[in-house]
Design a protein around this motif. Structure first.
Motif, PDB file in Angstrom:
ATOM      1  N   LEU A 173       0.833  -1.210   0.000  1.00 50.59           N
ATOM      2  CA  LEU A 173       0.000   0.000   0.000  1.00 50.59           C
ATOM      3  C   LEU A 173       0.865   1.257   0.000  1.00 50.59           C
ATOM      4  O   LEU A 173       1.802   1.373   0.789  1.00 50.59           O
ATOM      5  CB  LEU A 173      -0.906   0.022   1.236  1.00 50.59           C
ATOM      6  CG  LEU A 173      -2.144  -0.882   1.200  1.00 50.59           C
ATOM      7  CD1 LEU A 173      -2.752  -0.994   2.594  1.00 50.59           C
ATOM      8  CD2 LEU A 173      -3.174  -0.315   0.202  1.00 50.59           C
ATOM      9  N   SER A 225      -0.397   8.648  -2.091  1.00 46.23           N
ATOM     10  CA  SER A 225      -1.350   8.503  -3.198  1.00 46.23           C
ATOM     11  C   SER A 225      -2.111   7.191  -3.059  1.00 46.23           C
ATOM     12  O   SER A 225      -1.689   6.299  -2.316  1.00 46.23           O
ATOM     13  CB  SER A 225      -0.600   8.533  -4.533  1.00 46.23           C
ATOM     14  OG  SER A 225       0.338   7.459  -4.571  1.00 46.23           O
ATOM     15  N   THR A 226      -3.239   7.073  -3.779  1.00 44.38           N
ATOM     16  CA  THR A 226      -4.016   5.836  -3.739  1.00 44.38           C
ATOM     17  C   THR A 226      -3.668   4.959  -4.926  1.00 44.38           C
ATOM     18  O   THR A 226      -3.092   5.421  -5.914  1.00 44.38           O
ATOM     19  CB  THR A 226      -5.518   6.142  -3.751  1.00 44.38           C
ATOM     20  OG1 THR A 226      -5.821   6.867  -4.947  1.00 44.38           O
ATOM     21  CG2 THR A 226      -5.921   6.924  -2.515  1.00 44.38           C
ATOM     22  N   THR A 227      -4.032   3.702  -4.813  1.00 42.30           N
ATOM     23  CA  THR A 227      -3.785   2.764  -5.911  1.00 42.30           C
ATOM     24  C   THR A 227      -4.968   1.825  -6.038  1.00 42.30           C
ATOM     25  O   THR A 227      -5.790   1.714  -5.111  1.00 42.30           O
ATOM     26  CB  THR A 227      -2.493   1.959  -5.656  1.00 42.30           C
ATOM     27  OG1 THR A 227      -2.173   1.209  -6.826  1.00 42.30           O
ATOM     28  CG2 THR A 227      -2.642   1.019  -4.476  1.00 42.30           C
ATOM     29  N   SER A 264      -9.870   3.740   2.138  1.00 41.34           N
ATOM     30  CA  SER A 264     -10.305   3.858   0.747  1.00 41.34           C
ATOM     31  C   SER A 264     -10.654   5.310   0.462  1.00 41.34           C
ATOM     32  O   SER A 264     -11.397   5.936   1.225  1.00 41.34           O
ATOM     33  CB  SER A 264     -11.522   2.959   0.493  1.00 41.34           C
ATOM     34  OG  SER A 264     -12.020   3.164  -0.806  1.00 41.34           O
ATOM     35  N   GLU A 265     -10.080   5.849  -0.615  1.00 39.79           N
ATOM     36  CA  GLU A 265     -10.388   7.222  -1.025  1.00 39.79           C
ATOM     37  C   GLU A 265     -10.595   7.253  -2.529  1.00 39.79           C
ATOM     38  O   GLU A 265      -9.729   6.818  -3.299  1.00 39.79           O
ATOM     39  CB  GLU A 265      -9.232   8.171  -0.651  1.00 39.79           C
ATOM     40  CG  GLU A 265      -9.095   8.438   0.839  1.00 39.79           C
ATOM     41  CD  GLU A 265      -8.001   9.462   1.131  1.00 39.79           C
ATOM     42  OE1 GLU A 265      -7.378   9.964   0.163  1.00 39.79           O
ATOM     43  OE2 GLU A 265      -7.760   9.739   2.317  1.00 39.79           O
ATOM     44  N   GLY A 310      -9.792   4.281  -4.649  1.00 41.18           N
ATOM     45  CA  GLY A 310      -8.466   3.704  -4.531  1.00 41.18           C
ATOM     46  C   GLY A 310      -8.135   3.415  -3.065  1.00 41.18           C
ATOM     47  O   GLY A 310      -8.918   3.732  -2.161  1.00 41.18           O
ATOM     48  N   TRP A 311      -6.961   2.811  -2.844  1.00 34.47           N
ATOM     49  CA  TRP A 311      -6.557   2.440  -1.482  1.00 34.47           C
ATOM     50  C   TRP A 311      -5.147   2.954  -1.161  1.00 34.47           C
ATOM     51  O   TRP A 311      -4.289   3.034  -2.051  1.00 34.47           O
ATOM     52  CB  TRP A 311      -6.574   0.918  -1.330  1.00 34.47           C
ATOM     53  CG  TRP A 311      -7.962   0.328  -1.310  1.00 34.47           C
ATOM     54  CD1 TRP A 311      -8.718  -0.040  -2.393  1.00 34.47           C
ATOM     55  CD2 TRP A 311      -8.739   0.068  -0.145  1.00 34.47           C
ATOM     56  NE1 TRP A 311      -9.936  -0.527  -1.979  1.00 34.47           N
ATOM     57  CE2 TRP A 311      -9.977  -0.489  -0.599  1.00 34.47           C
ATOM     58  CE3 TRP A 311      -8.561   0.226   1.224  1.00 34.47           C
ATOM     59  CZ2 TRP A 311     -11.008  -0.865   0.266  1.00 34.47           C
ATOM     60  CZ3 TRP A 311      -9.570  -0.154   2.087  1.00 34.47           C
ATOM     61  CH2 TRP A 311     -10.770  -0.690   1.627  1.00 34.47           C
ATOM     62  N   LYS A 312      -4.987   3.321   0.092  1.00 29.21           N
ATOM     63  CA  LYS A 312      -3.655   3.700   0.587  1.00 29.21           C
ATOM     64  C   LYS A 312      -3.556   3.319   2.065  1.00 29.21           C
ATOM     65  O   LYS A 312      -4.535   2.864   2.655  1.00 29.21           O
ATOM     66  CB  LYS A 312      -3.384   5.182   0.396  1.00 29.21           C
ATOM     67  CG  LYS A 312      -4.268   6.095   1.265  1.00 29.21           C
ATOM     68  CD  LYS A 312      -3.859   7.546   1.090  1.00 29.21           C
ATOM     69  CE  LYS A 312      -4.659   8.454   2.042  1.00 29.21           C
ATOM     70  NZ  LYS A 312      -4.228   9.860   1.927  1.00 29.21           N
TER      71      LYS A 312
END
Length: 394
Positions: free
Chosen positions: A345, A349-351, A382-383, A386-388
């Motif tokens: 993770l 930033s999110t992925t 979760s944003e 996406g996830w971080k």
């Protein structure tokens, strides 16, 4: 005045510490008659020599025994110097005293020395019971201690004194001085520290430690088996080491060179069946070579804090050190897959789940299930689809 006390005071000037023949004579004839025989005032008779010979043989001290006549010849030059009343008056003037094995104040653990138990002890300090071996810890080491040795000794002595233990050492420069100083600072018991001297207690030696030893005398005890005015010779330094070991349940060598008087103290402790601890140091430090030697040869237990020393001093299981408290980590208890996913993770930033699957090497279903578990723990958020990492994992 008590004839027993006067006789032992005189004998301590007539005979060197650990004089096997003299100590055996005292055991066989008693102090008063032993003094009479040693000064030529009494005829020993054949029975005395026979009993001394047998006692020395039983204690493994017979190889150096050449007969009573040779011993009498050795003691003869000191007879004119005997003045026990003067020595006792000197101690009284200093606020000290002489104690003998029959006194209530005599430390009973010295009887473990057997025939090598001292004839008497000259004591400078307040009159109060000395603690038993189970409450005494010896801290010994190099006179030319390093900053590491000084720091470790200070930590040990302060913590032990705070727990009510008495720190025993030899009053010398280096490790001894650091031990006494820290024990005085942390002392919560009646006698925070004891200094066992190689010379007479009428003169604090070395002179550079006079203020420190005066404080030890005021708050603890300064002891010697030689009378006032006696010089601290090399031989007497080695002999007093057996007293340091005998007084204590544990002898800890903090720093010691390959050949060191501190190792002599450790040897006495081993002989008495007492515990020995050694502090590890740098393999590049000559001041730790003796400690590593003790550890390698199996004569000592590695100690790194006061709790481990207390454990050695206590009856089996009575004072086990508590578990070291390590702060809990948020990752504790995670499965291997969840740990791998957490590592994959990103922090800022999110992925996507697809990218996480590729980075972590996990199937997308495993990723979705893992993110659900990590999300409940606050380790993943979760944003915008996406996830971080969550703040709890940073």
């Amino acid at each position: 005045m008590d004839r027993q006390r006067l006789a032992r005071a005189a004998l301590s000037r007539l005979m060197e510490p650990q004089d096997a023949a003299g100590l055996a004579l005292v055991h066989v004839a008693g102090a008063v008659d032993a003094l009479g025989i040693a000064t030529g005032e009494l005829n020993p008779g054949p029975g005395v020599e026979r009993d001394i010979t047998a006692l020395l043989a039983d204690n493994g001290a017979s190889p150096g025994w050449t007969g009573l006549a040779a011993a009498l010849k050795r003691w003869h030059p000191r007879i004119p110097d005997l003045a026990p009343e003067r020595d006792l008056a000197t101690m009284a003037r200093l606020g000290g005293r002489l104690i003998v094995p029959s006194d209530e104040l005599w430390p009973g653990q010295l009887s473990d020395l057997g025939i090598q138990e001292p004839i008497c002890l000259w004591w400078r300090g307040q009159e109060q019971p000395l603690p038993g071996a189970e409450r005494c810890i010896a801290l010994v080491g190099s006179r030319d201690s390093t900053s590491y040795g000084a720091s470790v000794t200070g930590d040990f002595a302060y913590s032990l004194a705070q727990r009510g233990y008495t720190v025993v050492s030899g009053g010398a420069y280096g490790i001894d001085a650091h031990a006494h100083r820290a024990a005085l600072a942390g002392g919560s018991g009646a006698i925070p520290t004891i200094a066992v001297m190689a010379g007479g207690v009428d003169r604090y030696y070395p002179s550079g430690n006079e203020d420190l030893l005066r404080a030890v005398g005021n708050q603890g005890a300064v002891l010697a088996e030689v009378p006032p005015g006696s010089a601290p010779t090399r031989y007497r330094f080695l002999q007093r080491n057996r007293l340091i070991a005998a007084l204590s349940a544990v002898t800890v060598v903090v720093e010691a060179r390959w050949r060191s008087g501190a190792l002599n103290t450790a040897h006495h402790a081993e002989t008495l069946g007492r515990a020995v601890g050694a502090v590890p140091g740098s393999v590049h430090s000559a001041n730790s070579a003796g400690c590593h030697r003790l550890l390698r040869d199996g004569g000592a237990v590695c100690v790194t804090d006061a709790a481990e020393i207390v454990e050695l001093a206590s009856p089996s299981g009575a004072s086990l050190p508590g578990q070291r408290q390590v702060p809990a980590q948020v990752q504790d208890g995670l499965t291997l897959e969840d740990l791998i996913l957490l590592d994959a993770l990103p922090l800022r930033s999110t992925t996507s789940i697809e990218k996480l699957s590729a980075v972590a090497g996990l199937g997308q279903e495993s990723v979705r299930a893992g993110l659900g578990r990590l999300g409940l723990l606050g380790l993943a958020v979760s944003e915008r689809g996406g996830w971080k990492r969550g703040k709890g994992s940073v």
